[in-house]
Design a protein around this motif. Structure first.
Motif, PDB file in Angstrom:
ATOM      1  N   PHE A 163      -6.663   6.653   4.557  1.00 49.16           N
ATOM      2  CA  PHE A 163      -6.290   5.238   4.581  1.00 49.16           C
ATOM      3  C   PHE A 163      -5.332   4.929   5.730  1.00 49.16           C
ATOM      4  O   PHE A 163      -5.269   3.789   6.203  1.00 49.16           O
ATOM      5  N   PHE A 217       0.835  -1.203   0.000  1.00 41.08           N
ATOM      6  CA  PHE A 217       0.000   0.000   0.000  1.00 41.08           C
ATOM      7  C   PHE A 217       0.873   1.258   0.000  1.00 41.08           C
ATOM      8  O   PHE A 217       0.633   2.194  -0.773  1.00 41.08           O
ATOM      9  N   SER A 252      -8.189  -0.904   0.240  1.00 38.46           N
ATOM     10  CA  SER A 252      -7.359   0.298   0.143  1.00 38.46           C
ATOM     11  C   SER A 252      -6.173   0.068  -0.791  1.00 38.46           C
ATOM     12  O   SER A 252      -5.759   0.970  -1.526  1.00 38.46           O
ATOM     13  N   TYR A 296      -7.625   0.140  -4.344  1.00 40.73           N
ATOM     14  CA  TYR A 296      -8.017   1.498  -4.750  1.00 40.73           C
ATOM     15  C   TYR A 296      -6.805   2.381  -5.022  1.00 40.73           C
ATOM     16  O   TYR A 296      -6.745   3.076  -6.051  1.00 40.73           O
ATOM     17  N   HIS A 299      -5.351   1.666   8.265  1.00 40.65           N
ATOM     18  CA  HIS A 299      -4.194   0.787   8.482  1.00 40.65           C
ATOM     19  C   HIS A 299      -3.735   0.789   9.941  1.00 40.65           C
ATOM     20  O   HIS A 299      -3.119  -0.173  10.394  1.00 40.65           O
TER      21      HIS A 299
END
Length: 345
Positions: free
Chosen positions: A266, A191, A242, A245, A270
């Motif tokens: 986000f 991420f 997430s 996205y 997390h």
């Protein structure tokens, strides 16, 4: 093998008995638990028509039918903590024995709990049988390195703590746990990589990393102190979404002015994921707030170090034709598969 059982009341004078021996070997805390077979069967199926019998056929049938239930029941009712953190164990052995001095046959179960290092503090919370039998007794013998203790658990007293962490030790250990978490948090690394790839300048890169760290810190503290807790499955599904996205956003969106806002939003999600490593931490075990703070500092340090390491890698990938799109596509696919696994499987 053992003949015919008599009812438990006649077998041991209305008192059910268990024995616990706790030791450590090669990074594994080994919990050998012995419980008379009547109580073991009653723990998982009190209505078993063969509860008062102990023929070989009955014992074999119980073993094959209720092995998983025995593991689930014992691991939920025997809670072991090392340095304030709950240990995750598994049942590795299950057999039937004749115990010297006991008239009835016993079940012997071995539970194994991996640990990072020799603990300075151990705690045990035991809740087997007590809901059915207030006279149950468990004789405990604990010998883990320098931690030595014997105890007798009864209804009114079925918790044990031995040893004590110093503040310095707690701060060091929890900082290292936070720092090392980044080595195994693959989903968080991917991420962050997809998030930072979308940055268009060094200034934006640094701001995104800092905002993500601050937002993560906020929910990590809230979840760590049990002020705000979300279901693990829900959090893991959101984290997977997430990843999907942010990878697609960095791949197709040419306008990155909202990148900082996405980092903050986000980051809050997390934070709940990072709190999982310290979920269940004993708040009464000493230095709990300091330990959580040290873990948080370790997480933030790991995040910022990773951001610094990723910067030259991302800079190099931008020079490779189709390198960034290929990487973001792979990250998006990972997020999609991860979401399906966490949400539906």
């Amino acid at each position: 093998m053992f003949g015919i059982w008599v009812p438990v009341s006649a077998a041991h004078g209305n008192i059910s008995v268990a024995y616990s021996d706790i030791s450590m070997e090669k990074g594994i805390i080994k919990y050998v638990f012995q419980l008379d077979m009547y109580d073991m069967i009653a723990e998982v199926n009190l209505d078993d028509p063969d509860i008062n019998l102990s023929t070989q056929e009955v014992l074999n049938r119980f073993y094959s039918k209720y092995h998983a239930e025995v593991a689930t029941d014992l691991l939920s009712k025997i809670e072991l903590y090392a340095d304030n953190l709950p240990l995750k164990g598994k049942l590795t052995q299950f057999r039937f024995i004749e115990k010297e001095g006991e008239a009835q046959p016993f079940a012997e179960v071995v539970l194994e709990y991996p640990v990072r290092n020799v603990p300075r503090q151990l705690a045990l919370n035991y809740n087997v049988v007590f809901e059915r039998d207030q006279w149950h007794v468990n004789y405990v013998n604990l010998h883990v390195d320098e931690l030595q203790k014997t105890a007798v658990f009864i209804t009114q007293l079925h918790e044990l703590q031995v040893g004590q962490m110093s503040l310095q030790y707690a701060l060091k250990q929890f900082f290292l746990i936070g720092l090392e978490y980044w080595l195994t948090a693959v989903e968080a690394i991917l991420f962050l990589l997809a998030l930072l790839i979308g940055c268009r300048s060094v200034k934006q890169y640094l701001m995104v990393a800092v905002i993500f760290a601050v937002a993560l810190c906020l929910t990590l503290i809230l979840a760590g102190l049990h002020i705000l807790v979300l279901p693990d499955r829900f959090v893991e599904s959101l984290i997977a979404l997430s990843i999907l996205y942010i990878a697609l956003n960095s791949l197709f969106n040419k306008n990155m002015k909202y990148q900082i806002g996405l980092a903050g939003g986000f980051g809050l999600i997390h934070g709940f994921g990072f709190a999982e490593a310290v979920s269940g931490m004993r708040v009464d075990g000493g230095h709990s707030v300091s330990s959580l703070a040290a873990y948080n500092v370790g997480i933030e340090t790991g995040l910022l170090l990773l951001a610094l390491i990723l910067y030259p890698i991302i800079h190099y990938l931008h020079k490779i034709k189709r390198g960034i799109p290929a990487l973001l596509t792979a990250i998006a696919l990972f997020g999609l598969v991860w979401f399906i696994i966490k949400a539906y499987l």
